[in-house]
Scaffold this active site. Sequence first.
Site, PDB file in Angstrom:
ATOM      1  N   LYS A 165      -4.640  -8.396  -0.051  1.00 23.44           N
ATOM      2  CA  LYS A 165      -4.210  -7.407   0.936  1.00 23.44           C
ATOM      3  C   LYS A 165      -5.053  -7.605   2.191  1.00 23.44           C
ATOM      4  O   LYS A 165      -6.287  -7.730   2.087  1.00 23.44           O
ATOM      5  CB  LYS A 165      -4.408  -5.999   0.374  1.00 23.44           C
ATOM      6  CG  LYS A 165      -3.468  -5.650  -0.778  1.00 23.44           C
ATOM      7  CD  LYS A 165      -2.069  -5.393  -0.258  1.00 23.44           C
ATOM      8  CE  LYS A 165      -1.162  -4.796  -1.323  1.00 23.44           C
ATOM      9  NZ  LYS A 165       0.200  -4.546  -0.811  1.00 23.44           N
ATOM     10  N   LYS A 262      11.681  -5.142  -5.377  1.00 21.98           N
ATOM     11  CA  LYS A 262      11.128  -4.033  -6.162  1.00 21.98           C
ATOM     12  C   LYS A 262      12.270  -3.098  -6.553  1.00 21.98           C
ATOM     13  O   LYS A 262      12.932  -2.547  -5.671  1.00 21.98           O
ATOM     14  CB  LYS A 262      10.097  -3.259  -5.344  1.00 21.98           C
ATOM     15  CG  LYS A 262       8.813  -4.035  -5.068  1.00 21.98           C
ATOM     16  CD  LYS A 262       7.846  -3.241  -4.213  1.00 21.98           C
ATOM     17  CE  LYS A 262       6.564  -4.036  -4.001  1.00 21.98           C
ATOM     18  NZ  LYS A 262       5.687  -3.448  -2.976  1.00 21.98           N
TER      19      LYS A 262
HETATM   20 MG    MG Z   1       3.927  -5.998  -0.199  1.00 21.15          MG
END
Ligand code: MG
Length: 368
Positions: A165, A262
Amino acid sequence: MTDLDEIAGVIEAELCRVQLPLLHPLRSAHGVELVRDLVLVRLGFADGTEGWGECSALARPTYTSEYTAGAFAMLRDQLVPAVFAGEGGELVGHPMARSALVTAYLDATLRGRGQRLVDHLGSMHGRPAVRVPVAAVVSRNADLDLVLAAVAGHVDSGTALVKMKVSPLPADLEAVRAVRSTWPSLAVAVDGNGTLDQRSLSMLDEIGLVYVEQPAPADALLESAKFAKRLSCPVALDESITSVATLELALSIGAGSIINVKPARLGGPHEAAEVARVAADAGCGVFVGGMLETGLGRATALAVAALPSCNLPTDLGPSSRYVAVDLTDPIELDGEGLLPVPLGPGIGVAPHQDRLADVTIERVLLTR
Ligand code: MG
């Protein structure tokens, strides 16, 4: 597609808002998660069958506009009453809340038939795998030693890819550089969660990445296309992809060539499988992303990740990576570092009632 209008025969719906402490905070460009605060849905039917679904919205509307307390209210006040009234097809938006509801319905229906979700999806989208390779998502952290220790742990456990991240802050970019110089041949990707700029991307591009995920904001597809043109590594799209239609638009302008799928963000497993198939048919890399799921959401997403269109390692990790005790039987890596798809019917897992009671902070039972 599972339209809400298709959900029939429900006699009760239980909504549980749960808070599970995470073993390690997850810091991304859009915030930090210390406790996983989410909504679970149980649907009960007249014949005694029941099914579970998980709403993966985060506690604050930082990833998409949905958030936990809002999703709880949306399910309680709009979605479940609309399903009871047979009017679910009139409602728009709220894909994560909707996904919880349709997953609970699918889980119950498939349990009634003795069929696994993964086999149900496979009947439409191709023969699924038994287990899937995993990536490891590494939190942002100003302490470089902690970042390197986290990556070392994942390398030792045989991860197929490390995804870091990042934001444009120098500490984040330095961390990626340090990981590359420590493990020169490690497969490394980054996720900017919509915050990166040309300067940070140019620096990241020198590092030799498998992909840069969501460099530009969700709706900034033209900006993403400009980045993709200049970068030597592929751009992956996550928040930008909300449907097959947005996928087709993104692909038509070259906004990305890898797609993060997702089920929660896309409104359910059917929608996710469809996006994955269209993306793979267009030649894209495809993987299932994670939402810090409990075992319920993890099992659901794994059924999609096992489809042949999902050709890159999933971000879904083992239960023990995130929580001390999962709500369900834990889903863990096998001896070869792969994540097995649960074997039971429906989504394959259900919450342990004592564990669920321990972490539930709000509960409502709605009856028809
Ligand atoms: Mg992502």
